[in-house]
Design a protein around this motif. Structure first.
Motif, mmCIF file in Angstrom:
data_model
loop_
_atom_site.group_PDB
_atom_site.id
_atom_site.type_symbol
_atom_site.label_atom_id
_atom_site.label_comp_id
_atom_site.label_asym_id
_atom_site.label_seq_id
_atom_site.Cartn_x
_atom_site.Cartn_y
_atom_site.Cartn_z
ATOM 1 N N MET A 1 0.844 -1.198 0.000
ATOM 2 C CA MET A 1 0.000 0.000 0.000
ATOM 3 C C MET A 1 0.884 1.254 0.000
ATOM 4 S SD MET A 1 -3.292 -0.897 0.172
ATOM 5 C CE MET A 1 -4.428 0.028 1.210
ATOM 6 N N SER A 2 0.554 2.178 -0.885
ATOM 7 C CA SER A 2 1.364 3.394 -0.986
ATOM 8 C C SER A 2 1.073 4.349 0.163
ATOM 9 C CB SER A 2 1.057 4.113 -2.294
ATOM 10 O OG SER A 2 1.815 5.281 -2.370
ATOM 11 N N LYS A 3 2.097 5.008 0.637
ATOM 12 C CA LYS A 3 1.903 6.037 1.672
ATOM 13 C C LYS A 3 2.085 7.427 1.075
ATOM 14 C CE LYS A 3 1.565 3.616 5.647
ATOM 15 N NZ LYS A 3 1.008 2.416 4.991
ATOM 16 N N ARG A 4 2.150 7.496 -0.247
ATOM 17 C CA ARG A 4 2.383 8.776 -0.914
ATOM 18 C C ARG A 4 1.195 9.723 -0.726
ATOM 19 N NH1 ARG A 4 7.840 8.704 -2.303
ATOM 20 N NH2 ARG A 4 8.328 6.891 -3.576
ATOM 21 N N THR A 5 1.508 11.031 -0.687
ATOM 22 C CA THR A 5 0.459 12.043 -0.526
ATOM 23 C C THR A 5 0.146 12.695 -1.870
ATOM 24 O OG1 THR A 5 1.156 12.481 1.727
ATOM 25 C CG2 THR A 5 -0.174 14.175 0.675
ATOM 26 N N VAL A 6 -1.142 12.759 -2.184
ATOM 27 C CA VAL A 6 -1.628 13.267 -3.472
ATOM 28 C C VAL A 6 -2.420 14.548 -3.254
ATOM 29 C CG1 VAL A 6 -3.095 12.723 -5.474
ATOM 30 C CG2 VAL A 6 -1.984 10.864 -4.211
ATOM 31 N N LEU A 7 -2.128 15.575 -4.040
ATOM 32 C CA LEU A 7 -2.995 16.760 -4.102
ATOM 33 C C LEU A 7 -3.740 16.696 -5.430
ATOM 34 C CD1 LEU A 7 -4.047 19.584 -3.271
ATOM 35 C CD2 LEU A 7 -1.961 20.560 -4.262
ATOM 36 N N ILE A 8 -5.066 16.661 -5.373
ATOM 37 C CA ILE A 8 -5.871 16.599 -6.598
ATOM 38 C C ILE A 8 -6.878 17.740 -6.608
ATOM 39 C CG2 ILE A 8 -7.407 14.834 -5.545
ATOM 40 C CD1 ILE A 8 -7.895 13.789 -8.438
ATOM 41 N N THR A 9 -6.990 18.427 -7.745
ATOM 42 C CA THR A 9 -8.006 19.476 -7.879
ATOM 43 C C THR A 9 -9.270 18.852 -8.466
ATOM 44 O OG1 THR A 9 -7.236 20.110 -10.097
ATOM 45 C CG2 THR A 9 -6.265 21.280 -8.212
ATOM 46 N N GLY A 102 9.409 20.661 -4.129
ATOM 47 C CA GLY A 102 9.448 19.729 -2.989
ATOM 48 C C GLY A 102 9.688 18.303 -3.472
ATOM 49 N N MET A 103 9.014 17.927 -4.562
ATOM 50 C CA MET A 103 9.217 16.580 -5.134
ATOM 51 C C MET A 103 10.667 16.438 -5.576
ATOM 52 S SD MET A 103 5.880 16.264 -7.634
ATOM 53 C CE MET A 103 4.298 16.950 -7.154
ATOM 54 N N GLN A 104 11.189 17.483 -6.221
ATOM 55 C CA GLN A 104 12.576 17.417 -6.710
ATOM 56 C C GLN A 104 13.543 17.242 -5.540
ATOM 57 O OE1 GLN A 104 12.270 21.211 -9.148
ATOM 58 N NE2 GLN A 104 13.533 19.946 -10.502
ATOM 59 N N SER A 105 13.293 17.980 -4.454
ATOM 60 C CA SER A 105 14.253 17.901 -3.344
ATOM 61 C C SER A 105 14.172 16.539 -2.657
ATOM 62 C CB SER A 105 14.043 19.045 -2.349
ATOM 63 O OG SER A 105 12.789 18.913 -1.760
ATOM 64 N N ARG A 106 12.985 15.873 -2.716
ATOM 65 C CA ARG A 106 12.860 14.525 -2.136
ATOM 66 C C ARG A 106 13.272 13.443 -3.129
ATOM 67 N NH1 ARG A 106 8.425 17.324 -0.122
ATOM 68 N NH2 ARG A 106 7.046 16.545 -1.766
ATOM 69 N N GLY A 107 13.480 13.840 -4.411
ATOM 70 C CA GLY A 107 13.990 12.895 -5.415
ATOM 71 C C GLY A 107 12.945 11.972 -5.998
ATOM 72 N N TRP A 108 11.673 12.255 -5.755
ATOM 73 C CA TRP A 108 10.595 11.422 -6.316
ATOM 74 C C TRP A 108 9.332 12.263 -6.417
ATOM 75 C CZ3 TRP A 108 5.650 9.612 -6.055
ATOM 76 C CH2 TRP A 108 5.345 8.448 -6.776
ATOM 77 N N GLY A 109 8.653 12.141 -7.531
ATOM 78 C CA GLY A 109 7.370 12.839 -7.667
ATOM 79 C C GLY A 109 6.678 12.434 -8.948
ATOM 80 N N ARG A 110 5.383 12.674 -8.974
ATOM 81 C CA ARG A 110 4.585 12.419 -10.180
ATOM 82 C C ARG A 110 3.615 13.595 -10.323
ATOM 83 N NH1 ARG A 110 8.003 9.193 -10.370
ATOM 84 N NH2 ARG A 110 7.893 6.914 -10.479
ATOM 85 N N ILE A 111 3.482 14.081 -11.553
ATOM 86 C CA ILE A 111 2.468 15.096 -11.849
ATOM 87 C C ILE A 111 1.633 14.550 -12.990
ATOM 88 C CG2 ILE A 111 2.023 17.479 -12.577
ATOM 89 C CD1 ILE A 111 4.768 18.228 -11.379
ATOM 90 N N LEU A 112 0.316 14.655 -12.846
ATOM 91 C CA LEU A 112 -0.592 14.200 -13.901
ATOM 92 C C LEU A 112 -1.552 15.336 -14.226
ATOM 93 C CD1 LEU A 112 -1.531 11.850 -15.697
ATOM 94 C CD2 LEU A 112 -3.148 11.241 -13.870
ATOM 95 N N SER A 203 1.893 6.097 -10.156
ATOM 96 C CA SER A 203 2.373 5.091 -9.198
ATOM 97 C C SER A 203 3.878 4.865 -9.286
ATOM 98 C CB SER A 203 1.670 3.755 -9.473
ATOM 99 O OG SER A 203 2.182 3.203 -10.683
ATOM 100 N N GLU A 204 4.365 4.074 -8.335
ATOM 101 C CA GLU A 204 5.772 3.671 -8.368
ATOM 102 C C GLU A 204 6.022 2.643 -9.458
ATOM 103 O OE1 GLU A 204 7.264 2.877 -4.412
ATOM 104 O OE2 GLU A 204 6.125 4.585 -3.673
ATOM 105 N N GLU A 205 4.936 2.022 -9.971
ATOM 106 C CA GLU A 205 5.100 1.073 -11.083
ATOM 107 C C GLU A 205 5.475 1.801 -12.361
ATOM 108 O OE1 GLU A 205 1.112 -0.639 -10.292
ATOM 109 O OE2 GLU A 205 2.098 -2.470 -10.979
ATOM 110 N N ASN A 206 5.091 3.066 -12.474
ATOM 111 C CA ASN A 206 5.492 3.846 -13.646
ATOM 112 C C ASN A 206 6.873 4.423 -13.395
ATOM 113 O OD1 ASN A 206 5.855 5.409 -15.889
ATOM 114 N ND2 ASN A 206 4.500 7.068 -15.178
ATOM 115 N N THR A 207 7.860 3.845 -14.042
ATOM 116 C CA THR A 207 9.245 4.254 -13.792
ATOM 117 C C THR A 207 9.894 4.912 -15.008
ATOM 118 O OG1 THR A 207 9.884 2.001 -14.375
ATOM 119 C CG2 THR A 207 9.691 2.510 -12.017
#
Ligand SMILES: NC(=O)c1ccc[n+]([C@@H]2O[C@H](COP(=O)([O-])OP(=O)(O)OC[C@H]3O[C@@H](n4cnc5c(N)ncnc54)[C@H](OP(=O)(O)O)[C@@H]3O)[C@@H](O)[C@H]2O)c1
Length: 223
Positions: A1-9, A102-112, A203-207
């Motif tokens: 289960m992912s613990k990632r935080t998502v902001l969605i409009t 913030g994503m860049q400084s943590r080294g992981w992020g996704r934008i859709l 997701s983390e599956e998309n690499t």
């Protein structure tokens, strides 16, 4: 289960609500501001939201909210053009500027970015919508290039006709039946079908998939 935080409009209705439900079931933490908390039509509301929530550890940004005011090219008025530009494009840019670092400084992020087939093909009275969403695809490509080296993958999802309030608002029941007959799969998409594609892209599956506009339209634009 992912613990990632998502902001969605626009996460409380239509495609956005389906994405929220799908991601919640996969264990993502969802931040889905209501229009009262974040009104994308008002630059002042966008700036106030960003200022108050700058420290939110957003791993995934989904720019989903969008409007489609139908106008022929000669009928496009300043008000409808400015609101479409503001909601469909400017707000997505401002949220990207606020949360990508913030994503860049943590080294992981996704934008859709939720685009549309009308960013690639078009139809009468969709000129303003097509222009703003084509620019959103361009923002997607530029973001992929600029943020890729920091592990941030950025894509656009381009739905065809989806069974939501927006579609029913812009097409009569007769028009929807006629449209369905022209789609190779012979029906509109369920919002959940878009949500499943969105869930993979963030997701983390998309690499390795980044900078693309992914069309999910039952084959409509193949014709
Ligand atoms: N439906 C389709 O067939 C289709 C096809 C291709 C692309 N799309 C795209 O998919 C996205 C979602 O569309 P949908 O069909 O799910 O639309 P929808 O059912 O009309 O929902 C739109 C969402 O955007 C939010 N929104 C609109 N204006 C806003 C504003 N000023 N500030 C904050 N939120 C605002 C709405 O919030 P409220 O709940 O507060 O109104 C709602 O949650 C849009 O970007 C649209 O262009 C839809």
């Amino acid at each position: 289960m992912s613990k990632r935080t998502v902001l969605i409009t626009g996460g409380v209705r239509g495609i956005g609500a389906a994405i929220t439900k799908t991601l919640l079931a996969k264990g993502f933490k969802i931040v889905a501001p209501t229009r009262a908390e974040l009104d994308l039509s008002l630059p002042s509301s966008v700036e106030a939201y960003i200022a108050a929530n700058r420290e939110l550890p957003i791993d995934i940004l989904i720019n989903n909210a969008g409007i489609n005011v139908l106008r022929s090219i000669v009928e496009i008025d300043e008000n409808s053009w400015q609101s479409m530009l503001q909601i469909n494009l400017n707000a997505a840019l401002r949220l990207t500027q606020a949360y990508a670092p913030g994503m860049q400084s943590r080294g992981w992020g996704r934008i859709l970015n939720i685009s549309t087939i009308f960013s690639l093909v078009t139809k009468e009275r969709r000129a303003a919508y097509s222009m703003t969403k084509a620019a959103l695809n361009a923002l997607t490509r530029s973001s992929a290039v600029e943020f890729g080296p920091s592990g941030v993958l950025v894509n656009a999802l381009a739905p065809g006709y989806v069974d939501t309030a927006l579609t029913h608002q812009n097409n009569s029941p007769e028009a929807i039946a006629a449209i369905s007959a022209t789609i190779p799969l012979r029906r509109l998409a369920d919002a959940e079908e878009l949500a499943r594609a969105a869930a993979f892209l963030v997701s983390e599956e998309n690499t390795y998939l980044t900078g693309q506009t992914i069309v999910v339209d039952g084959g409509f634009t193949c014709q």
